[in-house]
Motif scaffolding. Structure first.
Motif, short mmCIF file in Angstrom:
data_model
loop_
_atom_site.label_atom_id
_atom_site.label_comp_id
_atom_site.label_asym_id
_atom_site.label_seq_id
_atom_site.Cartn_x
_atom_site.Cartn_y
_atom_site.Cartn_z
N PHE A 38 8.25 1.17 -9.79
CA PHE A 38 8.90 2.47 -9.96
C PHE A 38 8.38 3.51 -8.97
O PHE A 38 8.86 4.63 -8.93
CB PHE A 38 8.70 2.98 -11.40
CG PHE A 38 9.34 2.09 -12.42
CD1 PHE A 38 10.73 1.99 -12.49
CD2 PHE A 38 8.57 1.32 -13.28
CE1 PHE A 38 11.33 1.16 -13.42
CE2 PHE A 38 9.16 0.49 -14.22
CZ PHE A 38 10.54 0.40 -14.28
N TRP A 39 7.36 3.13 -8.20
CA TRP A 39 6.82 4.06 -7.22
C TRP A 39 7.65 3.99 -5.94
O TRP A 39 8.56 3.18 -5.81
CB TRP A 39 5.35 3.73 -6.93
CG TRP A 39 4.43 4.07 -8.07
CD1 TRP A 39 4.80 4.48 -9.31
CD2 TRP A 39 3.00 4.01 -8.08
NE1 TRP A 39 3.68 4.69 -10.10
CE2 TRP A 39 2.56 4.41 -9.37
CE3 TRP A 39 2.03 3.68 -7.14
CZ2 TRP A 39 1.22 4.48 -9.72
CZ3 TRP A 39 0.69 3.74 -7.48
CH2 TRP A 39 0.29 4.14 -8.76
N LEU A 40 7.27 4.85 -4.97
CA LEU A 40 8.02 4.92 -3.71
C LEU A 40 7.09 4.74 -2.52
O LEU A 40 5.89 5.00 -2.60
CB LEU A 40 8.73 6.27 -3.60
CG LEU A 40 9.83 6.53 -4.64
CD1 LEU A 40 10.27 7.99 -4.60
CD2 LEU A 40 11.03 5.61 -4.39
N ARG A 41 7.68 4.29 -1.42
CA ARG A 41 6.92 4.16 -0.17
C ARG A 41 7.05 5.47 0.59
O ARG A 41 8.14 6.01 0.72
CB ARG A 41 7.50 3.03 0.68
CG ARG A 41 6.82 2.81 2.02
CD ARG A 41 7.76 2.03 2.94
NE ARG A 41 7.08 1.51 4.11
CZ ARG A 41 6.91 2.19 5.25
NH1 ARG A 41 7.30 3.43 5.34
NH2 ARG A 41 6.31 1.62 6.29
N THR A 42 5.90 5.96 1.12
CA THR A 42 5.97 7.17 1.94
C THR A 42 6.33 6.79 3.37
O THR A 42 6.34 5.61 3.72
CB THR A 42 4.62 7.92 1.94
OG1 THR A 42 3.67 7.10 2.62
CG2 THR A 42 4.15 8.23 0.54
N ALA A 43 6.58 7.79 4.19
CA ALA A 43 6.99 7.53 5.58
C ALA A 43 5.94 6.76 6.36
O ALA A 43 6.27 6.00 7.26
CB ALA A 43 7.30 8.84 6.28
N VAL A 44 4.66 6.96 6.02
CA VAL A 44 3.60 6.28 6.79
C VAL A 44 3.18 4.95 6.17
O VAL A 44 2.25 4.30 6.64
CB VAL A 44 2.35 7.18 6.96
CG1 VAL A 44 2.69 8.40 7.76
CG2 VAL A 44 1.76 7.55 5.61
N ARG B 118 -1.15 3.40 12.37
CA ARG B 118 -0.96 3.11 10.94
C ARG B 118 -2.25 3.40 10.15
O ARG B 118 -2.22 4.01 9.09
CB ARG B 118 -0.55 1.64 10.75
CG ARG B 118 0.87 1.36 11.17
CD ARG B 118 1.47 0.23 10.40
NE ARG B 118 0.89 -1.05 10.75
CZ ARG B 118 1.32 -2.19 10.22
NH1 ARG B 118 2.28 -2.20 9.33
NH2 ARG B 118 0.76 -3.34 10.57
N TYR B 119 -3.37 2.92 10.70
CA TYR B 119 -4.64 3.14 10.00
C TYR B 119 -4.94 4.64 9.92
O TYR B 119 -5.41 5.14 8.91
CB TYR B 119 -5.78 2.40 10.73
CG TYR B 119 -5.89 0.95 10.35
CD1 TYR B 119 -4.91 0.04 10.72
CD2 TYR B 119 -6.96 0.47 9.62
CE1 TYR B 119 -4.99 -1.30 10.38
CE2 TYR B 119 -7.07 -0.87 9.27
CZ TYR B 119 -6.08 -1.75 9.66
OH TYR B 119 -6.17 -3.07 9.30
#
Lengths: 288, 380
Positions: A38-44, B118-119
């Motif tokens: 239910f969580w989301l991926r951030t842009a990074v 990325r890191y």
């Protein structure tokens, strides 16, 4: 405390280490995976705690995931049928063998002594253009140039059959061993030929073993990741490969969690259907 | 770092406003509890005493060179043991780092500026004290500058080597002239259908898709044309390889005749006697590797180890082992006989002849492009 009460508690005391392990190592991690879905991926590429149905909506409605899932089930089904066709005669042979059953069973178990990855990779050296099979065919003069046999869906199924066949044989073998041999004699004394006796007595009685083996092969086959990664071509991915890519390559842990739960739900449903019609008892017998 | 220094830094962060009062007191209290009471938590405090530093790399001949030329002398000089780990790929390693405790992983041999970004974006970078790494002065400035631009000046790594992902082809079937003439389009030449390979990496596939459609890989204007080129390659390819070992095996066994490949691996094949050609097409894919210090690591111990690893003797031994030129500036350091013969080697030390990926541009598109590639690879 009465004897009855003590006896009632005893199974739970004995079971407590297993139940604790299953809770901590299976149910708690599954709960974490459920929360992640239910969580989301951030842009990074980090995860953002939220309560979003976005991953579930994508996983369920996106035709890409549906098609790969259906293809995964298709490959698992073909593998299961091939395992059944190849495994039943082998199991029958072992069950009816005289004197050397232990040796034959040992041979059956031998592949488990070698890593599954190594066994899968061995096909590269058998089916490659300069592998054992092509070299032999060239040497025999049956072909003029090597045949391209690797890196397609057929080799993926071949690798899966190689991996899963022992599971099928063992299940069917256990089932055949449990059949009273005098039933076949009785059928013979009533005029049945050996073939009729097999078709009308042995085969029906061994079907639960065949079904248990099929379930195991199907579930293990549908959840595999290594075989298509090693033996498949660019398009030959199964659902577990998408889970790997989502988590490792795309750093999208929430989507990976959702996809893994989706696969678990589909396979869990199949197990429940099996249990409804045949019961899991036969499966346990095959595994013991 | 001793405890006094650690507490002084905590105090400094608190005074600078980087820590609120509650966190500051909490950290001081936790440290006191960890040191004063022998609980299972005390081991985390003891870990900061720096009896060992963990290094993770690609294994094989590179790790052997590090062990012989850097880790051994470093341990003899400092008494700090180097725990030498390996990983199979950068993505898998990042997953391990993200699920670890701070300080569990210290230095990693990472690929490209992508991983550095990325890191850094995930808060896993540090600020190196460059005064503790005098050998950093021997490194090609252009390599360091690429990392500085990501982390706003300070470095969280030292550059270590560089190479290219060019086009490798079997000379028994493809001539040098044909390879030069076709360049990146050799990978989508239908005459070699079923004998073409490619790396299972979205960045490389898109980079070469851009070259095949006549676009600048660092400024793609028509991404749909690139995806179509990726699809064309996919339909002609036998296999997307996933490791350097597999790349070498596919070429050596003649499963494939042409693929893009890593310069060092192709050089190794040539050294083994395989008749494999290698070209970098115009705007070919240049990249660099670095030794990255992960947040939570004992800084001074890591900086000292990095300095040992950047010693010319160590760098040259590693470079000769893995066939990638070292990050050392050839105008400052004598790199011996072999390194100038390696593919991608730049004797000027400017690296003007190589095209590197612009990290902001590529990482900005990472989520979209990596997901799309996953679909395109499966026939979409």
């Amino acid at each position: 405390m009465s004897i009855e009460a003590r006896e009632a508690r005893q199974p739970w005391i004995l079971l407590s280490p297993s139940l604790t392990a299953i809770t901590l190592l299976l149910f708690v991690p599954l709960l974490f995976i459920l929360v992640y879905s239910f969580w989301l991926r951030t842009a990074v590429g980090d995860v953002e705690p939220a309560f979003s149905l976005e991953n579930w909506r994508d996983a369920v409605t996106d035709p890409f995931y549906r098609d790969i899932l259906l293809n995964t089930l298709k490959i698992a089904a073909i593998t299961t049928v091939v395992c059944a066709l190849m495994g039943y005669p082998a199991a029958y042979f072992i069950a009816r063998a005289r004197g050397n059953k232990a040796f034959l069973l040992l041979l059956l178990m031998l592949p488990f002594w070698i890593s599954y990855i190594i066994r899968t990779m061995s096909w590269i050296y058998i089916l490659g253009t300069s592998g054992a099979l092509n070299t032999t065919l060239l040497w025999l003069g049956l072909i003029d140039e090597p045949i391209q046999m690797l890196y397609n869906e057929t080799t993926v199924i071949l690798g899966l059959v190689h991996f899963l066949l022992p599971f099928m044989v063992l299940n069917v073998y256990v089932s055949l061993e449990g059949i009273d041999r005098t039933l076949e004699d009785a059928a013979g004394s009533l005029g049945a030929t050996k073939w009729q006796s097999f078709l009308q007595v042995v085969l029906p009685l061994s079907l639960p073993g065949l079904a248990a083996g099929s379930l195991l092969c199907f579930v293990l086959g549908a959840g595999t990741y290594i075989t298509p990664a090693v033996l498949g071509g660019p398009r030959d991915a199964m659902f577990a490969n998408l889970v790997f890519e989502a988590i490792i390559t795309q750093l999208n842990w929430p989507l990976g969690a959702t996809l893994s739960l989706l696969l678990l739900a589909v396979l869990g449903t199949l197990v429940m259907v099996y249990n409804h019609f045949l019961g899991l008892g036969q499966l346990m017998k095959g595994l013991s | 770092m001793d405890n006094t220094t650690r507490y002084q830094r905590l105090l400094e962060r608190y005074r600078n406003g980087d820590l609120d009062r509650r966190s500051f007191l909490g950290l001081i209290g936790a440290a006191g509890l960890a040191y004063g009471v022998q609980t299972p938590f005390a081991r985390y405090a003891r870990a900061q005493e720096v009896s060992q530093v963990r290094f993770d790399g690609w294994g094989g001949i590179v790790s052997e060179a590090f062990r012989e030329h850097a880790f051994g002398p470093y341990t003899a000089a400092t008494g700090i043991e180097v725990v030498d780990g390996t990983f199979g790929g950068g993505d898998e390693y990042l997953a391990r780092v993200r699920t670890s405790q701070p300080g569990e992983f210290n230095i990693a041999h990472l690929s490209g500026v992508f991983d550095y970004a990325r890191y850094h974006n995930l808060g896993l970078s540090v600020e190196l004290n460059e005064d503790n790494i005098p050998n950093l002065g021997l490194v090609i400035p252009a390599l360091s500058d690429a990392f500085r631009s990501i982390s706003g000046g300070p470095l969280s790594c030292v550059p270590y080597d560089y190479g290219t992902t060019g086009i490798a082809y079997n000379r028994a079937y493809i001539s040098d002239e044909e390879a030069q003439e076709q360049g990146a389009n050799l990978l989508i030449n239908a005459a070699y259908e079923g004998k073409i390979g490619g790396w299972n990496d979205w960045r490389t596939r898109i980079w070469y898709g851009a070259l095949q459609t006549g676009q600048d890989p660092n400024n793609i204007e028509d991404i749909e044309a690139v995806w179509n080129a990726v699809r064309e390659h996919r339909d002609l390819a036998l296999r997307y390889w996933t490791s350097g070992a597999e790349l070498m095996s596919l070429l050596a066994e003649e499963e494939i005749y042409v693929t893009e490949g890593w310069s060092g691996r192709i050089y190794a094949l040539q050294e083994q006697g395989h008749d494999i050609g290698y070209i970098d097409p115009p705007n070919g894919f240049g990249w660099q590797e670095c030794l990255f210090v992960i947040a939570g690591s004992p800084m001074e111990a890591c900086e000292e180890l990095l300095n040992f690893m950047l010693e010319p003797e160590t760098s040259i031994a590693v470079a000769e082992g893995q066939n990638y030129p070292p990050a050392l500036d050839p105008t400052q350091v004598d790199l011996g006989d072999k390194i100038p013969t390696l593919p991608a080697f730049d004797p000027t030390g400017t690296l003007d002849g190589l095209t590197f990926a612009v990290p902001d541009y590529w990482n900005g598109n990472e989520q979209d492009w990596s997901e799309t590639f996953s679909r395109v690879a499966r026939g979409y």
